[in-house]
Design a protein around this motif. Structure first.
Motif, PDB file in Angstrom:
ATOM      1  N   ASP A  45     -13.243   0.794  41.092  1.00  0.00           N
ATOM      2  CA  ASP A  45     -13.168   2.146  40.528  1.00  0.00           C
ATOM      3  C   ASP A  45     -12.073   2.210  39.470  1.00  0.00           C
ATOM      4  N   PHE A  46     -10.892   1.708  39.815  1.00  0.00           N
ATOM      5  CA  PHE A  46      -9.753   1.674  38.907  1.00  0.00           C
ATOM      6  C   PHE A  46     -10.108   0.919  37.625  1.00  0.00           C
ATOM      7  N   HIS A  47     -10.747  -0.226  37.793  1.00  0.00           N
ATOM      8  CA  HIS A  47     -11.170  -1.059  36.661  1.00  0.00           C
ATOM      9  C   HIS A  47     -12.121  -0.286  35.739  1.00  0.00           C
ATOM     10  N   GLN A  48     -13.140   0.314  36.315  1.00  0.00           N
ATOM     11  CA  GLN A  48     -14.137   1.010  35.500  1.00  0.00           C
ATOM     12  C   GLN A  48     -13.585   2.286  34.883  1.00  0.00           C
ATOM     13  N   LEU A  49     -12.792   3.038  35.626  1.00  0.00           N
ATOM     14  CA  LEU A  49     -12.203   4.258  35.078  1.00  0.00           C
ATOM     15  C   LEU A  49     -11.215   3.951  33.956  1.00  0.00           C
ATOM     16  N   THR A  50     -10.412   2.919  34.144  1.00  0.00           N
ATOM     17  CA  THR A  50      -9.458   2.542  33.101  1.00  0.00           C
ATOM     18  C   THR A  50     -10.191   2.073  31.848  1.00  0.00           C
ATOM     19  N   ASP A  54     -10.162   3.766  28.141  1.00  0.00           N
ATOM     20  CA  ASP A  54      -9.820   3.002  26.946  1.00  0.00           C
ATOM     21  C   ASP A  54     -10.877   3.204  25.856  1.00  0.00           C
ATOM     22  N   PHE A  55     -12.145   3.190  26.242  1.00  0.00           N
ATOM     23  CA  PHE A  55     -13.203   3.429  25.252  1.00  0.00           C
ATOM     24  C   PHE A  55     -13.192   4.875  24.747  1.00  0.00           C
ATOM     25  N   GLN A  56     -12.804   5.815  25.604  1.00  0.00           N
ATOM     26  CA  GLN A  56     -12.714   7.208  25.173  1.00  0.00           C
ATOM     27  C   GLN A  56     -11.594   7.406  24.150  1.00  0.00           C
ATOM     28  N   LEU A  57     -10.616   6.533  24.189  1.00  0.00           N
ATOM     29  CA  LEU A  57      -9.549   6.604  23.189  1.00  0.00           C
ATOM     30  C   LEU A  57     -10.075   6.382  21.773  1.00  0.00           C
ATOM     31  N   ASP A  58     -11.156   5.632  21.637  1.00  0.00           N
ATOM     32  CA  ASP A  58     -11.750   5.437  20.312  1.00  0.00           C
ATOM     33  C   ASP A  58     -12.063   6.789  19.669  1.00  0.00           C
ATOM     34  N   ARG A  59     -12.652   7.671  20.448  1.00  0.00           N
ATOM     35  CA  ARG A  59     -13.006   9.009  19.943  1.00  0.00           C
ATOM     36  C   ARG A  59     -11.746   9.814  19.621  1.00  0.00           C
ATOM     37  N   THR A  90      -7.313  -4.791  33.851  1.00  0.00           N
ATOM     38  CA  THR A  90      -7.768  -4.528  35.218  1.00  0.00           C
ATOM     39  C   THR A  90      -8.638  -5.654  35.775  1.00  0.00           C
ATOM     40  N   PHE A  91      -9.444  -6.308  34.935  1.00  0.00           N
ATOM     41  CA  PHE A  91     -10.283  -7.395  35.450  1.00  0.00           C
ATOM     42  C   PHE A  91      -9.428  -8.529  35.999  1.00  0.00           C
ATOM     43  N   GLN A  92      -8.252  -8.747  35.418  1.00  0.00           N
ATOM     44  CA  GLN A  92      -7.365  -9.806  35.890  1.00  0.00           C
ATOM     45  C   GLN A  92      -6.726  -9.443  37.229  1.00  0.00           C
ATOM     46  N   ILE A  93      -6.477  -8.166  37.445  1.00  0.00           N
ATOM     47  CA  ILE A  93      -5.971  -7.711  38.741  1.00  0.00           C
ATOM     48  C   ILE A  93      -7.023  -7.961  39.811  1.00  0.00           C
TER      49      ILE A  93
END
Length: 148
Positions: A45-50, A54-59, A90-93
């Motif tokens: 969940d943390f991975h996907q939400l983060t 991050d992608f929402q920051l593009d907007r 997050t994927f590395q965590i």
């Protein structure tokens, strides 16, 4: 009329000589692993939400830029793609958790069931089911009905 066979299948019967204490201990170990599975899900969940944030920051960067705000570049360079902890996305965590904790725990639990209970899993739950179900009731069968 459907016939119901009473009692759990062989995979869910306590092997001869297996103590109550061992069944209880294996049940506790299994419950701890189930809790770990839930914690691991929270990591995903943390991975996907983060990642979504991050992608929402593009907007946000695009809108700040269009509005003429220099903060657009600050957001882009300071937050977009930033490590969530030093050196880690997050994927590395998740990879570290899986390798360091989750997989060894999963393997230990499977080994304990194999060695102590002849590979018979969920014995505590199967015995709880036997104690709690109404024998002979069509919605309280010990096991799934077999197709005809």
């Amino acid at each position: 009329m459907t016939e119901y066979r009473d009692g759990p299948d062989g995979r869910h019967r306590r092997p001869d000589g297996l103590s109550e204490a061992t069944v209880e201990a294996l049940g506790a170990l299994s419950k701890a692993l189930e809790t770990t599975e839930r914690a691991r899900g929270r990591l995903y969940d943390f991975h996907q939400l983060t990642g979504t944030a991050d992608f929402q920051l593009d907007r946000a960067v695009e809108l700040l830029h269009k509005a003429g705000h220099p903060e657009a570049e600050t957001v882009r360079t300071q937050i977009l793609g930033r490590n969530v902890i030093p050196g880690h996305w997050t994927f590395q965590i998740i990879e570290a958790y899986n390798a360091t904790y989750y997989r060894p725990f999963q393997q230990l639990e499977a080994s304990a069931v194999k060695e102590l209970a002849q590979g018979r899993d969920h014995l505590l739950e199967a015995e709880l089911k036997e104690d709690r179900r109404t024998h002979g009731h069509p919605h309280h069968t010990a096991r799934p009905t077999e197709p005809k």
